[in-house]
Design an enzyme around this catalytic site. Structure first.
Site, PDB file in Angstrom:
ATOM      1  N   TYR B 440      60.199 -48.985 -70.796  1.00  0.00           N
ATOM      2  CA  TYR B 440      59.406 -49.496 -71.931  1.00  0.00           C
ATOM      3  C   TYR B 440      57.886 -49.366 -71.723  1.00  0.00           C
ATOM      4  O   TYR B 440      57.440 -48.996 -70.664  1.00  0.00           O
ATOM      5  CB  TYR B 440      59.847 -50.879 -72.377  1.00  0.00           C
ATOM      6  CG  TYR B 440      59.801 -52.069 -71.460  1.00  0.00           C
ATOM      7  CD1 TYR B 440      59.057 -52.123 -70.313  1.00  0.00           C
ATOM      8  CD2 TYR B 440      60.549 -53.218 -71.809  1.00  0.00           C
ATOM      9  CE1 TYR B 440      59.036 -53.264 -69.526  1.00  0.00           C
ATOM     10  CE2 TYR B 440      60.528 -54.359 -71.027  1.00  0.00           C
ATOM     11  CZ  TYR B 440      59.762 -54.383 -69.883  1.00  0.00           C
ATOM     12  OH  TYR B 440      59.742 -55.507 -69.128  1.00  0.00           O
ATOM     13  N   GLU B 441      57.160 -49.620 -72.778  1.00  0.00           N
ATOM     14  CA  GLU B 441      55.699 -49.377 -72.815  1.00  0.00           C
ATOM     15  C   GLU B 441      55.359 -47.918 -72.524  1.00  0.00           C
ATOM     16  O   GLU B 441      54.355 -47.615 -71.876  1.00  0.00           O
ATOM     17  CB  GLU B 441      54.949 -50.274 -71.823  1.00  0.00           C
ATOM     18  CG  GLU B 441      55.061 -51.746 -72.046  1.00  0.00           C
ATOM     19  CD  GLU B 441      54.716 -52.181 -73.456  1.00  0.00           C
ATOM     20  OE1 GLU B 441      53.997 -51.453 -74.160  1.00  0.00           O
ATOM     21  OE2 GLU B 441      55.188 -53.246 -73.855  1.00  0.00           O
ATOM     22  N   GLY B 442      56.185 -47.015 -73.024  1.00  0.00           N
ATOM     23  CA  GLY B 442      55.997 -45.601 -72.729  1.00  0.00           C
ATOM     24  C   GLY B 442      56.820 -45.259 -71.507  1.00  0.00           C
ATOM     25  O   GLY B 442      56.493 -45.663 -70.390  1.00  0.00           O
ATOM     26  N   GLN B 447      54.079 -41.540 -69.449  1.00  0.00           N
ATOM     27  CA  GLN B 447      52.943 -41.884 -68.587  1.00  0.00           C
ATOM     28  C   GLN B 447      52.422 -40.636 -67.877  1.00  0.00           C
ATOM     29  O   GLN B 447      51.216 -40.413 -67.774  1.00  0.00           O
ATOM     30  CB  GLN B 447      53.355 -42.930 -67.531  1.00  0.00           C
ATOM     31  CG  GLN B 447      53.947 -44.203 -68.089  1.00  0.00           C
ATOM     32  CD  GLN B 447      53.015 -44.959 -69.004  1.00  0.00           C
ATOM     33  OE1 GLN B 447      51.797 -44.963 -68.790  1.00  0.00           O
ATOM     34  NE2 GLN B 447      53.546 -45.573 -70.039  1.00  0.00           N
TER      35      GLN B 447
END
Lengths: 600, 600
Positions: B440-442, B447
């Site tokens: 999650y969060e990319g 990243q």
């Protein structure tokens, strides 16, 4: 819902084109193993596992096993019927000895079955898998009477088997076993103690369960030299093999585990249960190692199998899910986004999985062949060579195969993004199920020590020297083929790193054995990479020959050559880094006292 | 049952001795952050998280969240009371801005809190964690009226926040968003659509939930340039901040996940819900990235946090569990076996965890300092330097931190052997919980592309060149210190590999951007290793000075120096292998068509 399709084409390629099973037709058990027959078996195995067994994987995980107040255990819905079909189809008898009702086909085909079955449903596969281990020990060490009584029923699948080693205080260190065996005076023994983590320890699939139990006789040496092996049936059979009286062994609990929920992992309580000695008193460990070695290869295959099924489902998702655009410009401009498949980082994980699963499948099936050649090859030198190689590589197949298999399963889950974390999509089950294979049948650290501490030194290093020479020889031969030269060159270099690491152990482990222990894990991984590289070289050579010969399935062989190149570029570079870690030795690793690890 | 103790000593070491927070006393917000004060905060945070929050981790995992037929969700037993205590203790306000009721302390201390809280209970930590992200976006982009209405109640913890990006067809690729926002004519908007995977989306901890929602205005460009950000409160507050009418947003389901069971991951249905625009129309992505960047650092810390708590429990088991003998002869001959701790392969995994967690903690807290220096440092050049470095390293902290954090959690589970696979022992929960942070969060592949595709090239490579120079400079300075020379030499070499890889991208990605994509993951890992090496060099320098200065806690500093050496020997060698993989380029990775991946 995840799906599974057996990689029959690839298995056929390995069995018939790489290993060329037909060339062994002169050996007992291989007479009937023609290419056509192997193809038929592989196709049918593929259908059966995909159609009958795979559909029970997710539901079995969700439902798990149930222990009832009377200690009985029921498997998930559908397992009994599927197991019945498994036995009726005769799959369990595939490579079992003909004298006890097996089909006596080559182990290689048995290994194909293990992979397909485990991919379809690892928890299910463990029921017949454990039985196979027990069969191997009984066949090798039990008396003819015990063999006649137990083997036919275990091979047919009417009865199943278990391995009982672990106790609460005793995992790897079997010298700590407390379970006792007291002679009853009639040739039998009274077994008393508690065993834990017993896979398939109690269930409703078979009429009887044959526990193989390690225990200590009164006054046995208090070490691994004082362990004996016993058959302890759940129901005591009469001479005709009819299960009779309930034996004093019961399931005290089933464990709640991270995965393989559909296999019942039991606490088994032995309360003066009647047991029959297998082999000699105090020599139980040798018999148990026969089971263990077979089981370790099987567990290595589990690493492959979970990687394979996770890979298939990641491929499907990467083809279907659209997100973002190719870095080189829209691949499908008429759509709002390109499939995940265009993204290099997704492709990296898929190619990594492809290079591992296809290489590992070849290594595992090659291993299945060596097991049999070690027994049956025409000459003593061939038998010894096969035995040396499979002895050396068994811990590698188990340890590297399951470490990397788990890594691949995790990467395949990653391709699914957030959807990979959702239970219903099934990707996370592959990860949870794959995780156990790094732990059981000897945790991977134990495999690494078996390799470095035992297998390297055996017979003055005969096995490992033979392995080095074989790899170098194959590299030298391949270098003249332009399509294989890069792989051959890099593999030769990686083999050089492995040799250097071996030399380093020789020079540094005598004075301080921790230097061997500190590098064992890394060494196992270099050898895994080199062994896979060797298999890729062999596959590559077959692919080149097929292309030159105008084979019809050009895309298949071309993909082998591209994947071999990927393997050379992305797997082999690690060998050098691993060697440097080995050469760092044990000093910084072992220097700190336990207090330095405490949180303050 | 697993336990947790906050690593307060180590956090204190980093904050007061390595980062030397006191040196920034001239900057706003740092005035009161004396060493004594930091020590007190860290100790109290440690006590609170260990005593109040950690005991709910296993039970929360077991019970999970419950959605009721009316769409309401209850958190596991104990969560409401623990959250109440969390708010009453003021922990949520620690580094929040004073003008809205926060304590205004340095972010570094807020990052210490994030680590401790996540180690204690990741699923719990996510409730205030998401609120913090929402606070950051509102603070940066919302109107003064919205700030005055929302920020004080969110900072106090009375209200919580969420981030609503993902939709069924849209994960990474936010251009695919379908949720619509139609102006109501009174300055508000009617929001309609379905959002999925909304962490903390509905629960019983707070009086109100403030959803930050990405949506598209009618006729907005059909790309990421057409996205706007809205505040959509669960209950519409009046001007005095009293929650009133229920807004038209409801929880349609909660997901069944691999882990973080105690956090409610929701499907949220917006059915003409009233929303308030944050920032400008069609500029929502910029605002969302403020949340994302803060959240990415927080998720990197989650990788650290699960590694840390798993490590602590592995240390305890390695000290207590006896199995086998030391390779160098019995360590405790009076016992029947030695503790696991004597085995090099166990020690390898513990040292690996120690080197990672202590290095990563330093990197994360250093990151927390840069975030603030980027805003507050005295000179423009200092602000720019800090902003460059944290921009560059945010994807590394997130991607490398969670990849390696997961690997460490898996290794720590491995030390427990079969017992690590058993739910009740808690090790497997750390693995399941750690897994989500890679996604999650990319996802970590995103990243890696953020790093290679965006951060490297920004301002003509200014940030990465500054990073290279800084590492080289610190290596050169450390080489004259005998206890650091080996680390400095190896780090300089790894930095050289990173530079070479960067150069390779410059030369090969212009002609084919897939060459950047193909190496992005490996590049992120080299940079993670080098950044950790830099932190170890700094810790090592402090340790040498402390020892030379006759510091009382000699064992602590000695352990730092041994661990720095371990890091040099076992982490840094990978840089070379990773560079070689990068230099292989994208050819073999991208060559095969999708059909070549299909199972046949």
């Amino acid at each position: 819902m995840p799906t599974y399709k057996a990689p029959a084409r690839d298995a056929r390629f390995i069995v018939n084109e790489v290993l060329k099973l037909e060339q062994y037709a002169n050996l007992p058990g291989f007479e009937n193993a023609t290419a056509d027959m192997a193809e038929t078996v592989i196709e049918e195995l593929g259908k059966f596992t995909a159609e009958v067994i795979a559909p029970l994987n997710a539901s079995g995980d969700r439902q798990g096993c149930t222990r009832h107040p009377d200690g009985s255990v029921t498997t998930p819905d559908g397992f009994r019927e599927a197991y019945r079909q498994f036995c009726e189809s005769g799959w369990g008898t595939l490579s079992a000895p003909a004298e006890f009702g097996g089909q006596g086909l080559p182990h290689v085909l048995g290994f194909v079955l293990e992979e397909f079955l485990c991919s379809a449903n690892q928890a299910f596969a463990m029921y017949p898998g454990l039985t196979n281990g027990a069969i191997a020990a009984i066949q090798a060490k039990a008396s003819p009477e015990l063999q006649a009584l137990y083997l036919p029923r275990m091979i047919s699948g009417e009865w199943s088997g278990t391995m009982n080693l672990t106790e609460p205080q005793c995992g790897t260190d079997l010298g700590l076993i407390r379970t006792r065996a007291v002679p009853n005076g009639d040739g039998t023994y009274a077994i008393t103690g508690t065993k834990i983590f017993i896979s398939a320890g109690e269930h409703d699939l078979t009429d009887n369960i044959v526990h193989l139990v390690l225990a200590k006789l009164p006054d046995a040496p208090d070490s691994t030299k004082g362990i004996s092996l016993f058959i302890v049936p759940k129901f005591i059979p009469d001479a005709a093999g009819v299960p009779g009286e309930r034996n004093a062994v019961s399931c005290g609990a089933i464990e709640h585990k991270m995965g393989i929920h559909a296999n019942s992992t039991c606490v088994l309580n032995y309360d003066g249960a009647t047991g029959w000695l297998v082999g000699e008193e105090n020599k139980g460990l040798a018999a148990m190692f026969i089971m263990m070695n077979a089981a370790r290869l099987g567990v290595g295959i589990q690493g492959l199998s979970q990687a394979e099924v996770a890979y298939q489902n990641a491929v499907a998702y990467a083809a279907e899910r659209r997100q973002g655009r190719a870095l080189t410009g829209p691949a499908e401009p008429e759509e709002k986004a390109d499939p995940l498949f265009v993204h290099p980082d997704v492709r990296r994980m898929l190619m990594d999985a492809k290079a591992f699963t296809e290489g590992m499948r070849t290594l595992a099936l090659w291993g299945g062949l060596q097991v049999e050649l070690a027994e049956k090859a025409a000459s003593e030198s061939e038998r010894q060579a096969a035995d040396d190689l499979i002895g050396l590589l068994t811990p590698v197949i188990k340890g590297y195969g399951t470490d990397k298999g788990f890594e691949v399963a995790v990467n395949m889950q990653q391709i699914w993004g957030g959807h990979g974390y959702i239970v219903e999509n099934g990707m996370e089950q592959f990860v949870r199920d794959a995780r156990i294979a790094m732990i059981y049948e000897g945790a991977n650290g134990v495999q690494a020590m078996d390799l470095v501490g035992r297998k390297l030194a055996a017979n003055m290093g005969r096995a490992v020297q033979a392995f080095f020479a074989l790899v170098d020889e194959e590299c030298a031969a391949a270098k003249s083929e332009p399509q294989l030269a890069e792989l051959a060159g890099r593999l030769e270099k990686a083999n050089g790193e492995l040799k250097a690491a071996t030399m380093w152990f020789m020079q540094n482990a005598m004075t301080n054995p921790d230097n061997a222990g500190a590098g064992a894990h890394h060494y196992m991984h270099i050898m895994g990479i080199v062994a896979l590289g060797q298999m890729w070289l062999r596959m590559g050579a077959v692919a080149v020959a097929a292309r030159n010969g105008g084979a019809s399935d050009a895309a298949f062989y071309d993909a082998k050559l591209v994947t071999a190149r990927y393997f050379a570029e992305r797997f082999l570079p690690d060998a050098g880094a691993l060697r440097r870690k080995i050469e760092a030795g044990s000093s910084s690793m072992m220097e700190l006292p336990i207090e330095a690890f405490a949180t303050a």
